[in-house]
Motif scaffolding. Sequence first.
Motif, PDB file in Angstrom:
ATOM      1  N   ARG A  83      55.065 -27.721 -44.437  1.00 48.85           N
ATOM      2  CA  ARG A  83      55.971 -28.712 -42.925  1.00 48.85           C
ATOM      3  C   ARG A  83      56.642 -29.614 -44.298  1.00 48.85           C
ATOM      4  O   ARG A  83      57.879 -30.067 -44.218  1.00 48.85           O
ATOM      5  CB  ARG A  83      55.338 -29.884 -42.336  1.00 48.85           C
ATOM      6  CG  ARG A  83      54.793 -28.186 -41.337  1.00 48.85           C
ATOM      7  CD  ARG A  83      53.951 -28.814 -39.766  1.00 48.85           C
ATOM      8  NE  ARG A  83      55.168 -29.753 -39.124  1.00 48.85           N
ATOM      9  CZ  ARG A  83      54.695 -30.395 -38.335  1.00 48.85           C
ATOM     10  NH1 ARG A  83      53.883 -30.773 -37.574  1.00 48.85           N
ATOM     11  NH2 ARG A  83      55.996 -31.252 -38.088  1.00 48.85           N
ATOM     12  N   TRP A  84      55.540 -30.620 -45.300  1.00 51.31           N
ATOM     13  CA  TRP A  84      56.810 -31.475 -46.171  1.00 51.31           C
ATOM     14  C   TRP A  84      57.022 -30.618 -46.839  1.00 51.31           C
ATOM     15  O   TRP A  84      58.749 -31.472 -47.239  1.00 51.31           O
ATOM     16  CB  TRP A  84      54.459 -32.210 -47.020  1.00 51.31           C
ATOM     17  CG  TRP A  84      54.414 -33.137 -46.276  1.00 51.31           C
ATOM     18  CD1 TRP A  84      53.619 -33.176 -45.568  1.00 51.31           C
ATOM     19  CD2 TRP A  84      55.446 -34.527 -45.796  1.00 51.31           C
ATOM     20  NE1 TRP A  84      53.085 -34.505 -44.779  1.00 51.31           N
ATOM     21  CE2 TRP A  84      54.555 -35.110 -44.742  1.00 51.31           C
ATOM     22  CE3 TRP A  84      56.410 -34.380 -46.561  1.00 51.31           C
ATOM     23  CZ2 TRP A  84      55.033 -36.774 -44.624  1.00 51.31           C
ATOM     24  CZ3 TRP A  84      56.824 -36.552 -45.168  1.00 51.31           C
ATOM     25  CH2 TRP A  84      55.511 -37.218 -44.799  1.00 51.31           C
ATOM     26  N   ARG A  87      60.774 -30.156 -45.036  1.00 58.24           N
ATOM     27  CA  ARG A  87      61.443 -31.170 -44.832  1.00 58.24           C
ATOM     28  C   ARG A  87      61.553 -32.105 -45.731  1.00 58.24           C
ATOM     29  O   ARG A  87      62.981 -32.620 -46.145  1.00 58.24           O
ATOM     30  CB  ARG A  87      60.321 -32.372 -44.489  1.00 58.24           C
ATOM     31  CG  ARG A  87      61.132 -33.899 -43.829  1.00 58.24           C
ATOM     32  CD  ARG A  87      61.840 -33.475 -42.238  1.00 58.24           C
ATOM     33  NE  ARG A  87      61.681 -34.814 -41.382  1.00 58.24           N
ATOM     34  CZ  ARG A  87      62.969 -35.315 -41.935  1.00 58.24           C
ATOM     35  NH1 ARG A  87      64.305 -34.548 -42.487  1.00 58.24           N
ATOM     36  NH2 ARG A  87      63.580 -36.556 -41.561  1.00 58.24           N
TER      37      ARG A  87
END
Length: 262
Positions: A83-84, A87
Amino acid sequence: MAEFQLPPELAQHARRFAEHGGVPVEPRLASTVVLLREPFEAYLIRRAATMAFAASMYAFPGGGVDPRDAAFHPGWAGPSPARWAARLRLDEPVARSVVCAAVREVFEESGVLLAGPDESTVVGDVSGQEWEEARLALIARELGFAELLSRRGLVLRSDLLVPWSRWITPEHEPRRYDTYFFLALLPKGQVPRDVSGEADESLWCPPAEAADGRYAMLPPTLETLRDLAKAGGIDGVLAAAPARDPADAIRPTADQPKRPVM
């Protein structure tokens, strides 16, 4: 990529560099953490006059990504590395290393540890002698960050980091960084302290006051403080963060920016 116009003196250095055919060095990946607390204040350190980069400038805790930030995987809580990666628009191993570097650097430079025994708990006071010995071993690279957390039964709390922006050092600088800026609220029970050999002073200051010219700082620090001040408070900052693009690099330039920085 957004552009930001350098102050006159720095712009002059950049133009001379270009006129003489200077070849820019490759920027090193880095992470910076803006610690915030109530009442609305940000934590700043003054880099020692002996430092090769940004000497005597006020800045936020941070530094370059270490190879071990990518090679070793600490226990993890909060948004996953995948998820990082989405992002920050990075490959997953790189995103993991950037987040690890942020948590490691803020501990090394301020004594604040964004970690806990589980996903809902943050470690308390980490100013004791054993913690200090571990912090010094970490700085000396005698101890890895993943190993430190493992020994203490802790996991990295990636959810305590809020991605904010990304800045790339101007091409004329001999040391260049591609730096991801994160925000973090000071954990309850922890107190930053002037612990780093890279700094000779530390302070808390409202962002608007810190950005009024009383402290010497480079454009990324100054503009970050100005953006925080516009938000009006911690609630406003946290509300504004999701709408920002922390992967869109801001590149300081000697010329008029092609488009405004949002």
